[in-house]
Enzyme design. Sequence first.
Site, short mmCIF file in Angstrom:
data_model
loop_
_atom_site.label_atom_id
_atom_site.label_comp_id
_atom_site.label_asym_id
_atom_site.label_seq_id
_atom_site.Cartn_x
_atom_site.Cartn_y
_atom_site.Cartn_z
N PHE A 123 -7.41 -2.21 1.26
CA PHE A 123 -6.47 -3.03 0.42
C PHE A 123 -5.52 -3.34 1.46
O PHE A 123 -4.94 -2.84 2.34
CB PHE A 123 -6.04 -1.74 -0.11
CG PHE A 123 -5.13 -2.22 -1.37
CD1 PHE A 123 -5.54 -3.03 -2.67
CD2 PHE A 123 -3.71 -1.96 -1.52
CE1 PHE A 123 -5.07 -3.50 -3.63
CE2 PHE A 123 -3.09 -2.63 -2.39
CZ PHE A 123 -3.66 -3.36 -3.72
N ASP A 193 -8.31 6.88 2.04
CA ASP A 193 -7.94 6.34 1.23
C ASP A 193 -8.51 6.61 -0.30
O ASP A 193 -9.54 6.07 -0.31
CB ASP A 193 -7.17 4.94 1.11
CG ASP A 193 -6.16 4.28 -0.16
OD1 ASP A 193 -6.42 4.93 -1.13
OD2 ASP A 193 -5.33 3.57 0.22
N TYR A 218 -1.82 6.58 -10.53
CA TYR A 218 -1.83 5.51 -11.97
C TYR A 218 -3.12 4.94 -12.26
O TYR A 218 -3.24 4.23 -13.15
CB TYR A 218 -0.67 4.35 -11.81
CG TYR A 218 -0.64 3.37 -10.68
CD1 TYR A 218 -1.73 2.50 -10.39
CD2 TYR A 218 0.08 3.84 -9.58
CE1 TYR A 218 -1.86 1.73 -9.29
CE2 TYR A 218 -0.04 3.19 -8.20
CZ TYR A 218 -0.86 2.06 -8.23
OH TYR A 218 -0.90 1.50 -7.05
N LYS A 219 -4.21 5.14 -11.07
CA LYS A 219 -5.56 4.52 -11.63
C LYS A 219 -6.51 5.43 -12.39
O LYS A 219 -5.82 5.84 -13.62
CB LYS A 219 -6.10 4.21 -10.28
CG LYS A 219 -5.31 2.90 -9.53
CD LYS A 219 -6.07 2.69 -8.19
CE LYS A 219 -5.10 1.40 -7.82
NZ LYS A 219 -5.39 1.10 -6.40
N ARG A 367 -13.36 -8.42 -12.18
CA ARG A 367 -13.34 -6.77 -11.92
C ARG A 367 -13.56 -6.16 -13.08
O ARG A 367 -12.72 -6.58 -13.81
CB ARG A 367 -12.36 -6.64 -10.87
CG ARG A 367 -12.64 -5.30 -10.02
CD ARG A 367 -11.70 -5.12 -9.07
NE ARG A 367 -10.30 -4.95 -9.65
CZ ARG A 367 -9.35 -4.12 -9.16
NH1 ARG A 367 -9.60 -3.67 -8.03
NH2 ARG A 367 -8.04 -3.85 -9.59
C1 PLP Z 1 -4.01 0.32 -5.53
C2 PLP Z 1 -4.26 0.91 -3.84
C3 PLP Z 1 -3.00 1.00 -3.38
C4 PLP Z 1 -1.80 1.16 -4.02
O1 PLP Z 1 -0.59 1.24 -3.37
P1 PLP Z 1 0.85 1.62 -3.94
O2 PLP Z 1 1.78 1.89 -2.73
O3 PLP Z 1 0.63 2.63 -4.64
O4 PLP Z 1 1.13 0.49 -4.59
C5 PLP Z 1 -3.32 1.21 -2.14
N1 PLP Z 1 -4.43 1.43 -1.57
C6 PLP Z 1 -5.48 0.97 -2.13
C7 PLP Z 1 -6.76 1.25 -1.39
C8 PLP Z 1 -5.50 0.77 -3.46
O5 PLP Z 1 -6.44 0.54 -4.19
#
Ligand code: PLP
Length: 408
Positions: A123, A193, A218-219, A367
């Site tokens: 990400f 992660d 939040y996921k 997705r």
């Molecule tokens: C959704 C996601 C994030 C989000 O990071 P925030 O700091 O909570 O906005 C980070 N890393 C990955 C791999 C994600 O999928």
Amino acid sequence: MKARAAALDDADPLAALRDRFALPAGVVYLDGNSLGALPRHVPDRVASAVQTEWGEHLITAWNRDGWVDLPVRTGERIAALIGAAPGTVRVTDSTSVNLFKVLSAALSLKGNRVTVVSDSGNFPTDLYVAHGLERAHPGVTLKVVAPEAVAVAVDEGVDVLMLTEVDYRTGRRHDMAALTARAHERGALVIWDLAHSAGALAVDLEGVRADFAVGCGYKFLNGGPGAPAFYYIAERHQAAVDPLLAGWFGHAAPFAFETAFRPAEGADRLRVGTPPVLSMVALDAALDIFDGLDMGAVQAKGRALTDFFIACVDPFAAELGLELASPRDPAARGSHVSLRHEQAYPVMQALIAAGVIGDMRAPDILRFGFAPLYVGFSDVLSAAGTLETILRQESWDRPEFHARKVVT
Ligand SMILES: *Cc1c(COP(=O)(O)O)cnc(C)c1O
């Protein structure tokens, strides 16, 4: 297919959990990998935290209602879902900030010349955080390779391996156990992660001997928009970590108000500031649904849902310009399925208008997330049917579906 969907729903041991979520009628929600659905009991818990705890108890609520323990209590609950030992997980801050904290901790354990390996499927925020730390430390080199090339890069030399288990775009899942073991053989530390894993997959952090981890609230954990995230720090590293982003809630005695930083015992030392209580209450309440759940069963349902979606889409995919971007092997993917289409943006807007909510990831990915707690097999069939209709009738090709919004 209809009979098969019904049979799969009938045989689903998790089917009853759906009633615990407030899902709007007429909507098939396939974006729980980006924002988990609202558990029905959460609004009352948040309202009570606002009205009674904040409104009546005021500042005494920090002790009286246990606000001060929320990062620990909620962390212990998440630990149980990701195979982490007690005392290793805390809930706080965002995933990005937690990644900064664990990556800087890992760098400090590795000395002056450190090679960090990550992959281009990671990400963006993860890579930005790593680039930032690379800029701040002259001895740090960040090497970003293709996801398929990670094992080779590890063999070529790595001090810190920083990966996301499930690729946010394709759903491709790294083999955590194998890559962690391989990196450890070369003396490296490994950071995982778990943004698209926690709450959907059977993660076993202690089993794979991960060094650090982070993940989202939040996921798939359904903590609500902007819910705080979590970090994991293996017990064996806790005493050695001297936090770079040091804050008073990571201090051994925050209310001693000492001038000099003294790290707290254990995992608490990576906490920073005051926890966002209302968001933490929502996340803590949302986790009730996971109480007593077998994450193996949750993962198995995610695989069955994603398999079924692929089976529903396969017959018309090629003819209508869709290409599967996720691995076919369910063991090699997480709980979402991605399809490439040249017009992914308007197609997804048309799907959303028709009540099938997924999302689009640039440039061409549709997705679909399959949250095992509240998505059923009939939903999957209906979503695939709507997708086929929209593509066949080209009803996506309307000006309103082409207009780009900020969040895709
Ligand atoms: C959704 C996601 C994030 C989000 O990071 P925030 O700091 O909570 O906005 C980070 N890393 C990955 C791999 C994600 O999928």
